[in-house]
Enzyme design. Structure first.
Site, PDB file in Angstrom:
ATOM      1  N   ARG A  41      11.368  -1.112  11.287  1.00 39.58           N
ATOM      2  CA  ARG A  41      10.296  -0.718  12.190  1.00 39.58           C
ATOM      3  C   ARG A  41      10.135  -1.745  13.299  1.00 39.58           C
ATOM      4  O   ARG A  41      10.245  -2.940  13.059  1.00 39.58           O
ATOM      5  CB  ARG A  41       8.977  -0.615  11.403  1.00 39.58           C
ATOM      6  CG  ARG A  41       8.802   0.721  10.730  1.00 39.58           C
ATOM      7  CD  ARG A  41       7.661   0.761   9.762  1.00 39.58           C
ATOM      8  NE  ARG A  41       6.430   0.146  10.235  1.00 39.58           N
ATOM      9  CZ  ARG A  41       5.290   0.152   9.535  1.00 39.58           C
ATOM     10  NH1 ARG A  41       5.250   0.752   8.361  1.00 39.58           N
ATOM     11  NH2 ARG A  41       4.217  -0.431  10.007  1.00 39.58           N
ATOM     12  N   ARG A  90       0.087  -8.731  13.537  1.00 39.67           N
ATOM     13  CA  ARG A  90      -0.501  -7.779  12.578  1.00 39.67           C
ATOM     14  C   ARG A  90      -1.306  -8.518  11.515  1.00 39.67           C
ATOM     15  O   ARG A  90      -2.353  -8.049  11.079  1.00 39.67           O
ATOM     16  CB  ARG A  90       0.603  -6.932  11.938  1.00 39.67           C
ATOM     17  CG  ARG A  90       1.204  -5.954  12.941  1.00 39.67           C
ATOM     18  CD  ARG A  90       2.473  -5.340  12.406  1.00 39.67           C
ATOM     19  NE  ARG A  90       2.227  -4.438  11.296  1.00 39.67           N
ATOM     20  CZ  ARG A  90       3.166  -4.064  10.440  1.00 39.67           C
ATOM     21  NH1 ARG A  90       4.392  -4.526  10.540  1.00 39.67           N
ATOM     22  NH2 ARG A  90       2.873  -3.224   9.486  1.00 39.67           N
ATOM     23  N   LYS A 128       0.830  -1.215   0.000  1.00 38.65           N
ATOM     24  CA  LYS A 128       0.000   0.000   0.000  1.00 38.65           C
ATOM     25  C   LYS A 128       0.862   1.262   0.000  1.00 38.65           C
ATOM     26  O   LYS A 128       0.621   2.190  -0.760  1.00 38.65           O
ATOM     27  CB  LYS A 128      -0.927   0.024   1.224  1.00 38.65           C
ATOM     28  CG  LYS A 128      -1.908  -1.132   1.307  1.00 38.65           C
ATOM     29  CD  LYS A 128      -2.892  -0.966   2.461  1.00 38.65           C
ATOM     30  CE  LYS A 128      -2.268  -0.898   3.832  1.00 38.65           C
ATOM     31  NZ  LYS A 128      -1.571  -2.125   4.263  1.00 38.65           N
ATOM     32  N   ARG A 149      -9.519   0.616   8.311  1.00 39.47           N
ATOM     33  CA  ARG A 149      -8.980  -0.694   8.692  1.00 39.47           C
ATOM     34  C   ARG A 149     -10.012  -1.510   9.454  1.00 39.47           C
ATOM     35  O   ARG A 149      -9.732  -2.650   9.811  1.00 39.47           O
ATOM     36  CB  ARG A 149      -7.759  -0.497   9.586  1.00 39.47           C
ATOM     37  CG  ARG A 149      -6.434  -0.811   8.900  1.00 39.47           C
ATOM     38  CD  ARG A 149      -5.337  -0.527   9.897  1.00 39.47           C
ATOM     39  NE  ARG A 149      -4.097  -1.174   9.619  1.00 39.47           N
ATOM     40  CZ  ARG A 149      -3.044  -0.588   9.069  1.00 39.47           C
ATOM     41  NH1 ARG A 149      -3.128   0.647   8.635  1.00 39.47           N
ATOM     42  NH2 ARG A 149      -1.912  -1.239   8.937  1.00 39.47           N
ATOM     43  N   ARG A 199      12.059  -5.405   5.022  1.00 38.10           N
ATOM     44  CA  ARG A 199      11.723  -3.992   4.829  1.00 38.10           C
ATOM     45  C   ARG A 199      12.590  -3.104   5.718  1.00 38.10           C
ATOM     46  O   ARG A 199      12.805  -3.401   6.889  1.00 38.10           O
ATOM     47  CB  ARG A 199      10.251  -3.760   5.157  1.00 38.10           C
ATOM     48  CG  ARG A 199       9.843  -2.299   5.013  1.00 38.10           C
ATOM     49  CD  ARG A 199       8.370  -2.130   4.864  1.00 38.10           C
ATOM     50  NE  ARG A 199       7.647  -2.282   6.111  1.00 38.10           N
ATOM     51  CZ  ARG A 199       6.330  -2.090   6.215  1.00 38.10           C
ATOM     52  NH1 ARG A 199       5.622  -1.774   5.162  1.00 38.10           N
ATOM     53  NH2 ARG A 199       5.731  -2.252   7.378  1.00 38.10           N
TER      54      ARG A 199
HETATM   55  P1  AMP Z   1       0.976   0.862   8.793  1.00 36.25           P
HETATM   56  O1  AMP Z   1       2.110   1.808   8.625  1.00 36.25           O
HETATM   57  O2  AMP Z   1      -0.194   1.206   7.918  1.00 36.25           O
HETATM   58  O3  AMP Z   1       1.389  -0.568   8.675  1.00 36.25           O
HETATM   59  O4  AMP Z   1       0.435   1.049  10.297  1.00 36.25           O
HETATM   60  C1  AMP Z   1       1.276   0.777  11.398  1.00 36.25           C
HETATM   61  C2  AMP Z   1       0.430   0.605  12.636  1.00 36.25           C
HETATM   62  O5  AMP Z   1      -0.291   1.823  12.909  1.00 36.25           O
HETATM   63  C3  AMP Z   1      -0.642  -0.466  12.538  1.00 36.25           C
HETATM   64  O6  AMP Z   1      -0.158  -1.766  12.825  1.00 36.25           O
HETATM   65  C4  AMP Z   1      -1.645   0.009  13.590  1.00 36.25           C
HETATM   66  O7  AMP Z   1      -1.191  -0.265  14.903  1.00 36.25           O
HETATM   67  C5  AMP Z   1      -1.586   1.532  13.414  1.00 36.25           C
HETATM   68  N1  AMP Z   1      -2.586   1.997  12.420  1.00 36.25           N
HETATM   69  C6  AMP Z   1      -2.356   2.503  11.185  1.00 36.25           C
HETATM   70  N2  AMP Z   1      -3.498   2.827  10.572  1.00 36.25           N
HETATM   71  C7  AMP Z   1      -4.490   2.502  11.440  1.00 36.25           C
HETATM   72  C8  AMP Z   1      -5.900   2.564  11.409  1.00 36.25           C
HETATM   73  N3  AMP Z   1      -6.556   3.025  10.324  1.00 36.25           N
HETATM   74  N4  AMP Z   1      -6.590   2.157  12.493  1.00 36.25           N
HETATM   75  C9  AMP Z   1      -5.971   1.691  13.590  1.00 36.25           C
HETATM   76  N5  AMP Z   1      -4.643   1.581  13.695  1.00 36.25           N
HETATM   77  C10 AMP Z   1      -3.890   1.984  12.628  1.00 36.25           C
END
Ligand code: AMP
Length: 223
Positions: free
Chosen positions: A157, A168, A13, A88, A124
């Protein structure tokens, strides 16, 4: 045009959103990036989010919506944007609808196998400064450990650690995957094979967006 990218962590994404930003000028709105910024700046909201993110779960809906609402209000979002990582949950999809945003919407689901996710996230590396994304094998930085874009030291990360990746993925299948059915039922969903190289995925997504932009009423989505 409002573009929503659905998909598991590691489905690409962020990379697709960045590709669309640089090629078409759509701002990339990543709730993960917004949350990480809040964590880095140790804002009250960031302090709440940090513990939830570290365990591989989701940050609560109200916190994420507050961040998103503020970001979407900025002037660069007037002509559209790419949403990476929001919604999400089904509740978040309702919240997004309740914002009453104008313009046609396309939802892409980047489909990848869990095996591909695990391999990608383990390799990554990200830039903590500009959020550029690298893969140690498929997209290594020009200088090892250093961001090509801004020169900052790359990091892995915390939530890309193997045990957090598993959590996750569990969270994704339980809470986010049901959104695929919801958008498919609305007729807004386009499925994309995300197991391929990023360039191929971005090319497909762009082709579909270009076709949509030639149909200003967005009617193509509802045929
Ligand atoms: P990402 O960078 O999109 O993988 O997001 C990293 C982390 O941020 C996720 O594993 C969640 O803990 C949190 N996160 C990101 N977007 C959301 C969302 N829309 N709702 C809830 N938690 C989020």
């Amino acid at each position: 045009m409002r573009i929503i990218l659905l998909g598991a962590p590691g489905s690409g994404k962020g990379t697709v959103a960045e590709g669309l930003r640089s090629a078409c000028g759509f701002p990339k709105i990543s709730t993960g990036d917004l949350l990480r910024e809040a964590v880095r700046e140790k804002t009250p909201l960031g302090l709440v989010a940090a513990s939830q993110m570290g365990k591989g779960g989701l940050v609560d809906d109200a916190t994420v919506l507050a961040l998103l609402r503020e970001r979407l209000a900025r002037s660069d979002c007037r002509e559209g944007y790419v949403l990476d990582g929001y919604p999400r949950t089904l509740v978040q999809a309702d919240s997004l609808e309740s914002l009453g945003l104008a313009g046609p919407e396309i939802v892409f689901n980047l489909q990848v196998s869990d095996e591909v996710v695990i391999e990608r996230l383990a390799n990554r590396r990200t830039c903590p400064n500009c959020e550029a994304i690298y893969h140690l094998v498929n997209k290594p930085p020009k200088v090892a450990g250093t961001c090509d874009v801004c020169g900052a030291a790359l990091v892995q990360r915390n939530d890309d650690a193997p045990e957090v990746i598993k959590e996750r993925l569990r969270t994704y299948h339980a809470k986010t995957e049901p959104l695929v059915g919801r958008y498919a039922a609305k007729g807004d969903l386009i499925r994309i094979d995300g197991n391929r190289a990023a360039d191929e995925v971005i090319r497909d997504v762009r082709r579909i967006i270009d076709a949509a932009l030639r149909r200003p009423d967005g009617a193509w989505m509802r045929r």
